[in-house]
Scaffold this motif. Structure first.
Motif, PDB file in Angstrom:
ATOM      1  N   THR A 365       1.201  -0.961   0.545  1.00 40.73           N
ATOM      2  CA  THR A 365      -0.198   0.196  -0.030  1.00 40.73           C
ATOM      3  C   THR A 365       0.511   1.376  -0.194  1.00 40.73           C
ATOM      4  N   ILE A 372       0.034   1.687  -5.536  1.00 42.74           N
ATOM      5  CA  ILE A 372      -1.382   1.302  -5.815  1.00 42.74           C
ATOM      6  C   ILE A 372      -2.628   1.177  -5.908  1.00 42.74           C
ATOM      7  N   ARG A 396      -3.902  -6.864  -1.141  1.00 46.79           N
ATOM      8  CA  ARG A 396      -3.160  -5.294  -0.501  1.00 46.79           C
ATOM      9  C   ARG A 396      -2.045  -5.067   0.378  1.00 46.79           C
ATOM     10  N   THR A 445      -7.423  -6.956   1.884  1.00 49.72           N
ATOM     11  CA  THR A 445      -6.076  -5.993   2.324  1.00 49.72           C
ATOM     12  C   THR A 445      -5.721  -6.236   3.885  1.00 49.72           C
TER      13      THR A 445
END
Length: 461
Positions: A365, A372, A396, A445
């Motif tokens: 990230t 990104i 991520r 993420t």
């Protein structure tokens, strides 16, 4: 914000664009009963090849034996990365026919160089990769080759057919040099599969593409355009060139080159806001100085020269570190106002999102070279829009950036990306296992890991 002296940065990142290879000649093979007659296997299409029996195909052995070039992989992994060793087998170095001569490794002065490694204990698989950035065929040795060899895979890597800070001189028209990267990835995959079959007496059961940065770009293109050659791929922070859209590297890099000096000097909020709008992640500011000093300017100029050589007239790759307002300065480059031919050159190298085999993407990230938002997020969205989302997983990684060297600089703020790439590879193995396999966790993420062995472990869910 810490300021890095250019000399210390360059010495730390020995694998930079201008690195000079340490390897000057391929050492001869030695007699070894474990791999008798290493020269009997020919690489289809190779113009030249040199084979050697090695006690250890990993960097623990090849640095000493002269069968790698550590300047090509320094900086891509954190200092504390643990790599396996003790993998005997055959290494084949060589090159395919080509007219360009940027790659001076082994004193060959010949591009389209490759390395193929064939471990004695083979698991029936093959991993193929292309060099990240403008590096050469050994660039993936410490990040990918060591690790997959220890798992039993054969490994192959290409220099992409042109390399170094003047790769844009290759080809006849804008974009040709990048298109050659794709061709060389396909060429090596076909040749490596045949070489594996000849060496072991049977074809590989599984073939994976794996790559970092520009190598990740090759993985994407390969699974979009030649999925029949692979069972899947792992793309770590791959470069994304969209066919259409508002941003790419030639859009956000000039914004950074114009605005970062003002932000650094005074904390100018307008300059900061311009960079965030361009795609740079809030919270990545502490990495901007490193990227400004070492990466942004050179990247902008050489890739702009590849697709838009007319911008700076007779200059080649512009004027280094010029200030906004200087004639032909890349800090003032405006991609959207350039002629249609420039956009067509980028389109020729672009991604479609139509992947034909399973792909796992990981990206940090805090990536301050390939933000990104512009790269990983945009490519994942494109894949979904093309109806291929079921074949894709996208993780991520909070706290990771583009070079794991950056983790060593700021270990209290970051985590390295490489362990997540390795975890992703194992997830791909399970996903593509015979009989249907086990699907990886849903795209997500991944929170920054702050405890345990951060340099050598990563959980994706």
């Amino acid at each position: 914000m810490p300021t890095l002296r250019r000399s210390s940065v360059v010495s730390a990142l020995l694998g930079s664009l201008l690195a000079v290879p340490l390897v000057t000649a391929v050492p001869p093979a030695h007699a070894d009963s474990r791999c008798a007659n290493p020269h009997k296997v020919r690489v289809p299409g190779a113009e030249r090849q040199v084979a050697a029996c090695l006690d250890d195909l990993t960097t623990a052995g090849t640095v000493a034996s002269g069968h790698t070039d550590r300047t090509q992989w320094d900086g891509l992994h954190a200092a504390g990365t643990r790599n396996p060793s003790g993998v005997p087998g055959v290494q084949i170095d060589g090159y395919f026919p080509d007219t360009s001569t940027f790659n001076t490794t082994h004193g060959w002065n010949h591009d389209s160089q490759f390395v193929i490694r064939l471990p004695k204990r083979w698991n029936g698989g093959l991993v193929v990769s292309g060099a990240p950035g403008t590096r050469r065929q050994y660039a993936n040795d410490a990040t990918i080759s060591d690790w997959v060899l220890a798992k039993g895979y054969a490994f192959a890597s290409t220099d992409k057919g042109n390399n170094g800070a003047e790769f844009f001189k290759d080809g006849r028209r804008p974009g040709d040099a990048v298109l050659e990267w794709y061709h060389r990835m396909t060429q090596l995959t076909v040749a490596a599969k045949a070489t594996v079959a000849r060496h072991y007496g049977r074809s590989p059961r599984r073939t994976y593409a794996a790559g970092i940065s520009n190598g990740g770009q090759l993985v994407r293109w390969a699974l979009e355009n030649h999925p029949e050659l692979y069972d899947g791929g792992v793309d770590s922070e791959g470069t994304f060139w969209p066919r259409h859209g508002v941003s790419n590297a030639l859009v956000y890099l000039p914004v950074a080159l114009r605005n970062y000096p003002k932000y650094k000097a005074t904390g100018d909020p307008a300059a900061h806001a311009a960079m965030i709008r361009a795609g740079f992640a809030p919270g990545s500011e502490f990495l901007w100085d490193f990227n400004y000093q070492l990466l942004w300017d050179g990247t902008q100029r050489i890739y702009r020269e590849e697709v838009d050589p007319a911008y700076d007239g007779d200059l080649e790759a512009g004027i280094p570190f010029c200030q906004s307002g200087t004639p032909n300065c890349d800090a003032d480059y405006d991609y959207h106002s350039r002629p249609r031919s420039v956009h067509q050159a980028v389109k020729r190298a672009s991604m479609s999102g139509r992947i034909g085999k399973p792909l796992i993407t990981v990206q940090g990230t805090l990536d301050a070279l390939l933000p990104i938002k512009v790269h990983g997020d945009a490519y994942a969205a494109l894949i979904r829009s093309r109806g291929a989302g079921a074949r894709h997983r996208y993780y991520r990684i909070e706290g990771a950036s583009h070079l794991d060297l950056e983790y060593d600089m700021f270990p209290d703020r970051m985590r390295p990306l490489l362990p997540c790439m390795r975890t992703a590879f194992e997830a791909l193995e399970r996903w593509t296992a015979p009989g249907g396999g086990q699907a990886p966790p849903r795209s997500a993420t991944i929170p920054r890991q702050t405890s345990g062995d951060v340099v050598n472990s990563c959980s994706l869910g």
